[in-house]
Enzyme design. Structure first.
Site, PDB file in Angstrom:
ATOM      1  N   ARG A  50      27.500  17.425   9.169  1.00 49.52           N
ATOM      2  CA  ARG A  50      26.584  18.568   8.488  1.00 49.52           C
ATOM      3  C   ARG A  50      25.203  17.911   8.321  1.00 49.52           C
ATOM      4  NH1 ARG A  50      26.464  20.422   2.849  1.00 49.52           N
ATOM      5  NH2 ARG A  50      25.010  22.196   2.893  1.00 49.52           N
TER       6      ARG A  50
ATOM      7  N   HIS B 167      21.799  19.426   9.765  1.00 45.19           N
ATOM      8  CA  HIS B 167      20.768  19.828   9.059  1.00 45.19           C
ATOM      9  C   HIS B 167      19.392  19.011   9.260  1.00 45.19           C
ATOM     10  CE1 HIS B 167      22.882  22.805   6.364  1.00 45.19           C
ATOM     11  NE2 HIS B 167      23.633  22.825   7.188  1.00 45.19           N
TER      12      HIS B 167
ATOM     13  N   HIS C  11      32.121  24.445  13.507  1.00 41.81           N
ATOM     14  CA  HIS C  11      32.837  24.825  12.337  1.00 41.81           C
ATOM     15  C   HIS C  11      34.323  24.881  12.162  1.00 41.81           C
ATOM     16  CE1 HIS C  11      29.572  27.949  10.872  1.00 41.81           C
ATOM     17  NE2 HIS C  11      29.161  26.687  10.751  1.00 41.81           N
TER      18      HIS C  11
ATOM     19  N   TRP D  76      37.707  26.814   7.755  1.00 52.82           N
ATOM     20  CA  TRP D  76      37.349  27.811   9.007  1.00 52.82           C
ATOM     21  C   TRP D  76      38.718  27.728   9.812  1.00 52.82           C
ATOM     22  CZ3 TRP D  76      33.252  25.077   7.634  1.00 52.82           C
ATOM     23  CH2 TRP D  76      31.935  26.027   7.472  1.00 52.82           C
TER      24      TRP D  76
END
Length: 359
Positions: free
Chosen positions: A115, A119, A243, A259
């Protein structure tokens, strides 16, 4: 013709004689791998700093001109040792060694490392040609404080252990390499990676709002965000396959839950779960999200649901749900593209492939 020379003063002549040798020592110059060596011919003169320190203090430093026929000693400068190139496999291994931790989340920092890499890279805007992974500006308060980056200080702090071991690596290289390690160590494909990102300054920080809003249920929002980075519909769907890893946290994104049932194993399960389960809106006090009707243990975000509802997105969801190898191949390519947004690598920049420590 013998070049003129500055003679040593009489009190120092004896000192010079004591350090003289029977054969001349050629003057060495500093050598760098990026410089081409230059040859010379004929009789030339070179400027040499002779340090004579026997009881003469500052007066022991003299300049003299000499040539190959001079009887004065030639002083060799110590050659600077070329700097060892950074061994990125060792850096990768050091990252891999700190991924697992049974006391953190689902037992792995891999999802939050990915992540962070995502990002830090996904702020690129091709129209303004700024943002992206090159300057690692999440080190500064403006970008670190963006709502989409809540909780990523955990990953940055964890990776500082590796930065301490290899201080020469830039933060941009470190964070994107951590993303590669997370993918590979958790069972995903081999992702090509290149080094060369530089650390920027706070004024290089991108504006807020460039990352996708997971709460938006319309496919057009995803297109608006990802098209600015340079991705197409197929690449958008491939990227969202990440995900399969990790979970949402109420104290970070506001959403809650994983998820998939295996949040520390990289698979195509995001697509199979999205298409294979019945999803209903979760009744809770948090932001709108969906839970599987059967177990109520898994979740999907409004932006995830748009992948199944939008005709163009759905066709790629179906492809990846049926063919994990196809997903892995496409994900490896699009991940490299994502991690290199905003970077200007040279034509001959080396492409690295790292051996997983779990192999």
């Amino acid at each position: 013709m013998i070049a003129s020379r500055v003679l040593l003063r009489a009190p120092l002549a004896a000192v010079a004689r004591r350090v003289a040798t029977t054969s001349s020592v050629r003057v060495a110059s500093r050598a760098y791998s990026s410089q081409a060596s230059s040859g010379g011919s004929g009789i030339g003169s070179s400027l040499v700093i002779a340090a004579l320190s026997t009881g003469v203090g500052a007066a022991g430093y003299h300049l003299y001109l000499e040539n190959e026929k001079s009887s004065l000693p030639k002083v060799a400068a110590a050659a600077e040792k070329p700097k060892e190139p950074l061994d990125y496999q060792k850096v990768y291994n050091a990252i891999a060694a700190i991924i697992e931790d049974e006391n953190y989340d689902d037992g792995s920092y891999g999802p939050v490392f990915l992540r962070l890499a995502w990002h830090a890279s996904g702020t690129y805007d091709k129209s303004t040609q700024d943002g992206g992974s090159n300057f690692a500006t999440m080190r500064f308060k403006p970008e670190a404080g963006h709502g989409a980056n809540a909780g990523l200080g955990i990953a940055r702090e964890r990776l500082n252990r590796v930065k301490d071991q290899f201080p020469e690596i830039s933060y941009g290289d470190l964070w994107t390499l951590a993303g590669v390690a997370a993918i590979q160590e958790l069972g995903g494909p081999i992702v090509d990676w290149r080094a060369g990102r530089v650390d920027g300054e706070e004024n290089n920080s991108p504006p807020d709002g460039r990352l996708p809003d997971a709460g938006r249920p319309d496919g057009q929002h995803s297109r608006d965000i990802f098209y600015k980075m340079g991705f197409n519909d197929q690449e958008i769907v491939a990227l969202l396959g990440a995900h399969a890893l990790g979970r949402c946290h109420p104290d970070r994104s506001g959403f809650d839950g994983p998820w998939t049932a295996s949040p520390t194993v990289f698979t195509n399960a995001f697509y199979t779960e999205l298409l294979g389960r019945k999803w209903v809106e979760k009744k809770w006090s948090g932001p709108k999200q969906f839970e599987d009707k059967e177990s109520k243990s898994l979740m999907m975000l409004p932006a995830d649901m748009a992948m199944a509802k939008d005709k163009e997105f759905r066709k790629w969801v179906e492809v990846y749900a049926k063919d994990e190898k196809k997903f892995f191949d496409d994900f490896a390519k699009v991940s490299q593209k994502l991690f290199e947004l905003g970077c200007n690598f040279g034509e001959n920049a080396k492409v690295y492939q790292f051996k997983p420590t779990t192999a």
